[in-house]
Design a protein around this motif. Structure first.
Motif, PDB file in Angstrom:
ATOM      1  N   ASP A 168     -10.720  -1.569   3.628  1.00  0.00           N
ATOM      2  CA  ASP A 168     -10.153  -1.015   2.344  1.00  0.00           C
ATOM      3  C   ASP A 168      -9.995   0.491   2.211  1.00  0.00           C
ATOM      4  OD1 ASP A 168     -10.772  -4.024   1.281  1.00  0.00           O
ATOM      5  OD2 ASP A 168     -12.912  -3.128   0.809  1.00  0.00           O
ATOM      6  N   VAL A 169     -10.152   1.218   3.242  1.00  0.00           N
ATOM      7  CA  VAL A 169      -9.650   2.540   3.060  1.00  0.00           C
ATOM      8  C   VAL A 169      -8.303   2.685   3.897  1.00  0.00           C
ATOM      9  CG1 VAL A 169     -10.496   4.563   4.122  1.00  0.00           C
ATOM     10  CG2 VAL A 169     -12.014   2.863   2.977  1.00  0.00           C
ATOM     11  N   THR A 189      -3.904   2.251   7.739  1.00  0.00           N
ATOM     12  CA  THR A 189      -3.186   4.169   7.962  1.00  0.00           C
ATOM     13  C   THR A 189      -1.442   3.901   7.496  1.00  0.00           C
ATOM     14  OG1 THR A 189      -2.452   3.883  10.671  1.00  0.00           O
ATOM     15  CG2 THR A 189      -4.107   5.022   9.987  1.00  0.00           C
ATOM     16  N   LEU A 190      -0.967   4.754   6.411  1.00  0.00           N
ATOM     17  CA  LEU A 190       0.063   5.113   6.361  1.00  0.00           C
ATOM     18  C   LEU A 190       0.225   6.280   6.488  1.00  0.00           C
ATOM     19  CD1 LEU A 190       2.005   3.566   4.316  1.00  0.00           C
ATOM     20  CD2 LEU A 190       0.911   4.926   1.705  1.00  0.00           C
ATOM     21  N   ASP A 208      -1.093   1.833  10.483  1.00  0.00           N
ATOM     22  CA  ASP A 208      -0.654   0.117   9.600  1.00  0.00           C
ATOM     23  C   ASP A 208       0.949  -0.235   9.310  1.00  0.00           C
ATOM     24  OD1 ASP A 208      -2.934  -1.107  10.193  1.00  0.00           O
ATOM     25  OD2 ASP A 208      -3.740   0.865   9.534  1.00  0.00           O
ATOM     26  N   ALA A 209       1.196   1.135   8.086  1.00  0.00           N
ATOM     27  CA  ALA A 209       2.431   1.416   7.642  1.00  0.00           C
ATOM     28  C   ALA A 209       3.143   2.493   7.967  1.00  0.00           C
ATOM     29  CB  ALA A 209       2.356   1.313   5.997  1.00  0.00           C
ATOM     30  N   GLY A 210       4.687   2.651   6.835  1.00  0.00           N
ATOM     31  CA  GLY A 210       4.834   3.498   7.402  1.00  0.00           C
ATOM     32  C   GLY A 210       5.907   3.578   6.466  1.00  0.00           C
ATOM     33  N   VAL A 223       2.705  -1.225  -0.049  1.00  0.00           N
ATOM     34  CA  VAL A 223       1.696  -0.969   1.344  1.00  0.00           C
ATOM     35  C   VAL A 223       0.120  -1.459   0.625  1.00  0.00           C
ATOM     36  CG1 VAL A 223       1.374   1.144   2.420  1.00  0.00           C
ATOM     37  CG2 VAL A 223       3.326   0.130   2.365  1.00  0.00           C
ATOM     38  N   ILE A 224      -0.412  -0.485   0.096  1.00  0.00           N
ATOM     39  CA  ILE A 224      -1.663  -0.019  -0.554  1.00  0.00           C
ATOM     40  C   ILE A 224      -2.204  -1.908  -1.033  1.00  0.00           C
ATOM     41  CG2 ILE A 224      -3.359   0.659  -1.719  1.00  0.00           C
ATOM     42  CD1 ILE A 224      -1.717   2.715   0.141  1.00  0.00           C
TER      43      ILE A 224
END
Length: 227
Positions: A168-169, A189-190, A208-210, A223-224
């Motif tokens: 959840d972070v 991680t973004l 995890d995303a960009g 994303v979130i």
């Protein structure tokens, strides 16, 4: 509830070299260098202020003592306001996102930054952004970036009186070190390509995303909020 932990330089703010100039000035004045300080060769993106201080001492053969660290970094922070006024700006979309976070009861946010806490407050306070972040982890906690995550989680838990599961972070940053810092605690991680790394360069570190930037709030929340 999800927890967002933000990096500062290159993620929230475009510094335009303000920190570099302030630190070069501090290095010259505190240690009476015979030549102008040139810290551009130090790969400091995503590092902590205390790590950078150690590299400066190594480069200029300065004794690495607690007193020298304090003198260097105190002078650096004192130099920051003038340099921030010259080139620093809030990156596109940031103010809108921070405001939207405050309007949601299922999102918490804090900082996870290599800045000293006083430096972070100076930089964000310059743009009236400091009060968006009630807690964080800073270079005061450790010189090693990958050790900051647990400090941020502990302060988030104390502030919100609840424990945040790693899944959840979200760690939001612009360097491979931000990604690694999140991965080591099992967080998501973004990576945003608003610093010195391209989106492809960041993708090589398996975030995890960009995103190219944070100007599109709908893209950010997709994303979130996505699972």
């Amino acid at each position: 509830m999800k927890l967002l932990l933000w990096d500062i330089d290159g993620t929230l703010l475009a510094s335009g070299g303000a920190g570099l100039r302030a630190l070069e000035q501090a290095t010259e004045s505190v240690f009476n260098l015979p030549v102008p300080a040139d810290l551009s060769t130090i790969d400091w993106a995503g590092r902590t202020d205390r790590w950078i201080a150690a590299k400066i001492f190594e480069k200029y053969d300065i004794e690495h003592t607690p007193d020298n660290v304090t003198r260097l970094l105190e002078t650096y922070i004192g130099n920051l306001p003038a340099e921030l006024s010259r080139t620093t700006a809030v990156l596109p979309g940031i103010l809108a996102l921070l405001t939207e976070v405050q309007q949601r009861n299922d999102i918490a946010q804090g900082l996870l930054t290599g800045n000293l806490e006083r430096g972070a407050k100076t930089k964000l306070g310059h743009f009236d952004l400091w009060n968006y972040f009630p807690f964080g982890a800073f270079a005061d906690d450790s010189a090693i970036r990958n050790e900051l995550g647990p400090h941020a989680l502990r302060r988030a838990a104390a502030h919100h009186d609840r424990t945040f599961a790693p899944t959840d972070v979200w760690i939001i940053g612009d360097t491979p070190h931000d990604i690694a810092c999140g991965q080591i605690i099992g967080a998501r991680t973004l990576a945003v390509a608003t610093g010195h790394h391209t989106r492809d360069q960041l993708a090589a570190h398996a975030p995890d995303a960009g995103l190219d930037d944070l100007s599109n709030s709908a893209e950010f929340w997709a994303v979130i909020d996505g699972d």
